[in-house]
Design a protein around this motif. Structure first.
Motif, mmCIF file in Angstrom:
data_model
loop_
_atom_site.group_PDB
_atom_site.id
_atom_site.type_symbol
_atom_site.label_atom_id
_atom_site.label_comp_id
_atom_site.label_asym_id
_atom_site.label_seq_id
_atom_site.Cartn_x
_atom_site.Cartn_y
_atom_site.Cartn_z
ATOM 1 N N ASN A 1 -34.834 5.556 2.731
ATOM 2 C CA ASN A 1 -34.408 6.417 3.834
ATOM 3 C C ASN A 1 -32.999 6.107 4.316
ATOM 4 O OD1 ASN A 1 -36.779 7.841 3.789
ATOM 5 N ND2 ASN A 1 -37.746 6.683 5.449
ATOM 6 N N ASN B 1 -41.154 3.959 2.018
ATOM 7 C CA ASN B 1 -40.857 5.390 2.004
ATOM 8 C C ASN B 1 -39.635 5.625 1.129
ATOM 9 O OD1 ASN B 1 -42.764 6.710 4.031
ATOM 10 N ND2 ASN B 1 -41.923 5.042 5.258
ATOM 11 N N GLN C 1 -37.180 8.657 -1.313
ATOM 12 C CA GLN C 1 -36.748 10.031 -1.543
ATOM 13 C C GLN C 1 -36.373 10.162 -3.007
ATOM 14 O OE1 GLN C 1 -32.876 11.610 0.016
ATOM 15 N NE2 GLN C 1 -34.188 13.004 1.176
ATOM 16 N N ASN D 1 -39.405 13.730 -0.253
ATOM 17 C CA ASN D 1 -39.838 12.412 0.208
ATOM 18 C C ASN D 1 -41.217 12.075 -0.329
ATOM 19 O OD1 ASN D 1 -37.488 12.113 1.794
ATOM 20 N ND2 ASN D 1 -38.418 13.243 3.483
#
Length: 304
Positions: A69, A125, A127, A148
């Motif tokens: 992120n 997390n 992308q 994502n």
């Protein structure tokens, strides 16, 4: 001079007038942790390129980046070695096999270390961004598409029963010992095979020595359950009667046991971090004559 400059401009306008790219990217929000598994499941990643042109096919390479992120690039395509793809007129559908071609993906820093050790990226997390580029100079063709996704860390099995350092009475244990453990969480998309292994700790051995060097007295694979009942026939084992106080089996038999989680093909389910073999922390238990106390009890003070 103006005519010379005008020629490539008109050519560019002519080409773009007859060429159109519509790009769509879908990535499962919680895909499998093992990246190689993405290519086996079409629903994990789909990249649709709609190419319309009155001319010949368009040659491209697919550039893929995996980012955090904060923009940190965990992995990117090695465009020099990436495959050249000829887009046909109409819909061109690509799966993870082409978009995330692991043989041409370069991982950076700790992500490289983790991927090579476990086949995964650390839980986080991410992308995923995909761009079509010119195969000669790698300039972008069309807009970049990003989605994502989250990679969850697996919680590997934990031994529950017999608990660590538990003492089992011989009268019950020689007929049946019930082993229980926690399941792999979150539940993987593939069936989990649990391999239960039990090693006898021989006189003079430390438990981890037995774990690393002895053949298992029980080696059983079970699917779809977190319990197994062992009927060991302990009356056939020689060390149960020992009374040598210098032996670590003076109270009977000592065992060490563990659970390993794999997929159906035998590949260990790793937690994406240190533990890459899918194995629980081992536990020790004892089997002894009931003597003055026939109930289950805990034997304290053992050191691995």
């Amino acid at each position: 001079m103006q005519k010379i400059i005008l020629i490539p401009v008109l050519l560019f306008i002519s080409l773009t007038g007859f060429t159109q790219l519509n790009l769509s990217l879908f990535v499962n929000a919680t895909p499998p942790g093992t990246l190689s598994e993405w290519g086996n499941r079409k629903e994990v990643l789909t990249y649709l390129v709609n190419y319309r042109s009155s001319g010949a096919s368009l040659q491209v390479k697919i550039k893929t980046e995996i980012k955090l992120n904060d923009g940190t690039v965990a992995a990117t395509t090695d465009l020099v070695n990436a495959r050249v793809i000829a887009l046909a007129d109409g819909n061109n559908l690509f799966s993870a096999t082409e978009v995330l071609a692991l043989e041409t993906i370069l991982f950076n820093g700790k992500y490289k270390t983790t991927f090579h050790a476990t086949g995964k990226l650390p839980s986080d997390n991410y992308q995923l961004c995909v761009t079509l580029v010119n195969p000669v100079d790698f300039t972008p063709i069309g807009e970049q598409r990003c989605r994502n996704f989250y990679l969850a860390a697996l919680q590997l099995p934990i031994t529950v029963m017999p608990a660590n350092e538990m003492v089992l009475p011989q009268e019950k244990a020689q007929s049946a010992i019930i082993f229980r453990w926690t399941p792999v969480l979150p539940r993987p998309s593939v069936p989990v095979v649990y391999h239960i292994q039990v090693f006898q700790v021989l006189p003079g051995q430390k438990p981890m020595q037995a774990f690393r060097s002895n053949l298992p007295v029980l080696n059983k694979a079970v699917t779809g359950t977190t319990q197994y009942i062992w009927q060991p026939q302990l009356s056939m084992l020689p060390f149960l009667q020992t009374t040598d106080s210098s032996s670590n089996n003076a109270d009977g038999l000592m065992f060490i046991w563990t659970i390993q989680a794999t997929d159906a093909a035998g590949n260990p389910l790793s937690d994406g971090n240190i533990n890459s073999d899918g194995r629980s922390e081992p536990s020790v238990f004892y089997i002894r004559h009931s003597g003055e106390n026939s109930s289950l009890q805990t034997k304290k003070g053992n050191k691995y």
